[in-house]
Design a protein around this motif. Structure first.
Motif, PDB file in Angstrom:
ATOM      1  N   LYS A   1      -4.579  -7.684  -2.903  1.00 57.93           N
ATOM      2  CA  LYS A   1      -3.788  -6.957  -3.888  1.00 57.93           C
ATOM      3  C   LYS A   1      -4.488  -5.665  -4.300  1.00 57.93           C
ATOM      4  O   LYS A   1      -3.873  -4.591  -4.322  1.00 57.93           O
ATOM      5  CB  LYS A   1      -3.563  -7.841  -5.116  1.00 57.93           C
ATOM      6  N   GLU A   2      -5.762  -5.757  -4.619  1.00 55.07           N
ATOM      7  CA  GLU A   2      -6.504  -4.581  -5.067  1.00 55.07           C
ATOM      8  C   GLU A   2      -6.702  -3.575  -3.937  1.00 55.07           C
ATOM      9  O   GLU A   2      -6.671  -2.361  -4.173  1.00 55.07           O
ATOM     10  CB  GLU A   2      -7.845  -4.994  -5.669  1.00 55.07           C
TER      11      GLU A   2
ATOM     12  N   GLY B   1      -4.569  -3.096  -1.474  1.00 51.20           N
ATOM     13  CA  GLY B   1      -3.261  -2.468  -1.354  1.00 51.20           C
ATOM     14  C   GLY B   1      -3.018  -1.437  -2.443  1.00 51.20           C
ATOM     15  O   GLY B   1      -2.506  -0.351  -2.175  1.00 51.20           O
ATOM     16  N   ARG B   2      -3.419  -1.771  -3.670  1.00 46.68           N
ATOM     17  CA  ARG B   2      -3.249  -0.818  -4.777  1.00 46.68           C
ATOM     18  C   ARG B   2      -4.102   0.425  -4.565  1.00 46.68           C
ATOM     19  O   ARG B   2      -3.654   1.544  -4.800  1.00 46.68           O
ATOM     20  CB  ARG B   2      -3.625  -1.478  -6.099  1.00 46.68           C
TER      21      ARG B   2
ATOM     22  N   GLY C   1      -2.648   2.593  -1.959  1.00 38.09           N
ATOM     23  CA  GLY C   1      -1.288   3.053  -2.241  1.00 38.09           C
ATOM     24  C   GLY C   1      -0.239   2.346  -1.411  1.00 38.09           C
ATOM     25  O   GLY C   1       0.864   2.847  -1.222  1.00 38.09           O
ATOM     26  N   ASN C   2      -0.583   1.154  -0.909  1.00 37.74           N
ATOM     27  CA  ASN C   2       0.331   0.382  -0.079  1.00 37.74           C
ATOM     28  C   ASN C   2       0.946  -0.733  -0.929  1.00 37.74           C
ATOM     29  O   ASN C   2       0.323  -1.768  -1.172  1.00 37.74           O
ATOM     30  CB  ASN C   2      -0.432  -0.204   1.123  1.00 37.74           C
ATOM     31  N   ASP C   3       2.171  -0.513  -1.377  1.00 40.58           N
ATOM     32  CA  ASP C   3       2.829  -1.474  -2.264  1.00 40.58           C
ATOM     33  C   ASP C   3       3.098  -2.810  -1.590  1.00 40.58           C
ATOM     34  O   ASP C   3       3.020  -3.858  -2.230  1.00 40.58           O
ATOM     35  CB  ASP C   3       4.146  -0.896  -2.786  1.00 40.58           C
ATOM     36  N   GLN C   4       3.407  -2.795  -0.300  1.00 36.64           N
ATOM     37  CA  GLN C   4       3.706  -4.042   0.411  1.00 36.64           C
ATOM     38  C   GLN C   4       2.470  -4.943   0.464  1.00 36.64           C
ATOM     39  O   GLN C   4       2.559  -6.137   0.197  1.00 36.64           O
ATOM     40  CB  GLN C   4       4.208  -3.767   1.825  1.00 36.64           C
ATOM     41  N   THR C   5       1.329  -4.369   0.796  1.00 39.11           N
ATOM     42  CA  THR C   5       0.104  -5.151   0.849  1.00 39.11           C
ATOM     43  C   THR C   5      -0.270  -5.664  -0.540  1.00 39.11           C
ATOM     44  O   THR C   5      -0.703  -6.809  -0.681  1.00 39.11           O
ATOM     45  CB  THR C   5      -1.054  -4.320   1.435  1.00 39.11           C
ATOM     46  N   ALA C   6      -0.092  -4.846  -1.552  1.00 37.60           N
ATOM     47  CA  ALA C   6      -0.381  -5.271  -2.918  1.00 37.60           C
ATOM     48  C   ALA C   6       0.523  -6.438  -3.326  1.00 37.60           C
ATOM     49  O   ALA C   6       0.063  -7.399  -3.937  1.00 37.60           O
ATOM     50  CB  ALA C   6      -0.204  -4.104  -3.880  1.00 37.60           C
ATOM     51  N   ALA C   7       1.783  -6.368  -2.944  1.00 44.63           N
ATOM     52  CA  ALA C   7       2.723  -7.453  -3.266  1.00 44.63           C
ATOM     53  C   ALA C   7       2.364  -8.730  -2.509  1.00 44.63           C
ATOM     54  O   ALA C   7       2.442  -9.828  -3.064  1.00 44.63           O
ATOM     55  CB  ALA C   7       4.146  -7.028  -2.940  1.00 44.63           C
ATOM     56  N   GLU C   8       1.974  -8.602  -1.248  1.00 45.38           N
ATOM     57  CA  GLU C   8       1.564  -9.772  -0.474  1.00 45.38           C
ATOM     58  C   GLU C   8       0.332 -10.418  -1.098  1.00 45.38           C
ATOM     59  O   GLU C   8       0.232 -11.647  -1.171  1.00 45.38           O
ATOM     60  CB  GLU C   8       1.274  -9.383   0.973  1.00 45.38           C
TER      61      GLU C   8
END
Length: 53
Positions: A20-21, A23-24, A27-34
């Motif tokens: 999550k961190e 991805g954040r 700047g990758n929202d999909q990875t952060a959501a996963e």
């Protein structure tokens, strides 16, 4: 709660937090959501084990 299941839950929570961190930060929202989903899955696994007789 068996020790193995507890470790699995903690590992899943930690890997979800890292994903999550990462991805954040990237700047990758999909990875952060996963990552958030993986962490939640670990939390649910831990809760399930806590309520088993």
């Amino acid at each position: 709660m068996s020790a193995i299941e507890k470790v699995k839950a903690k590992v899943e929570q930690l890997s979800g937090t890292v994903k999550k961190e990462t991805g954040r930060a990237a700047g990758n929202d999909q990875t952060a959501a996963e990552g958030a989903g993986d962490k939640m899955h670990g939390n649910l696994r831990e809760a399930k084990e806590a309520f088993q007789p």
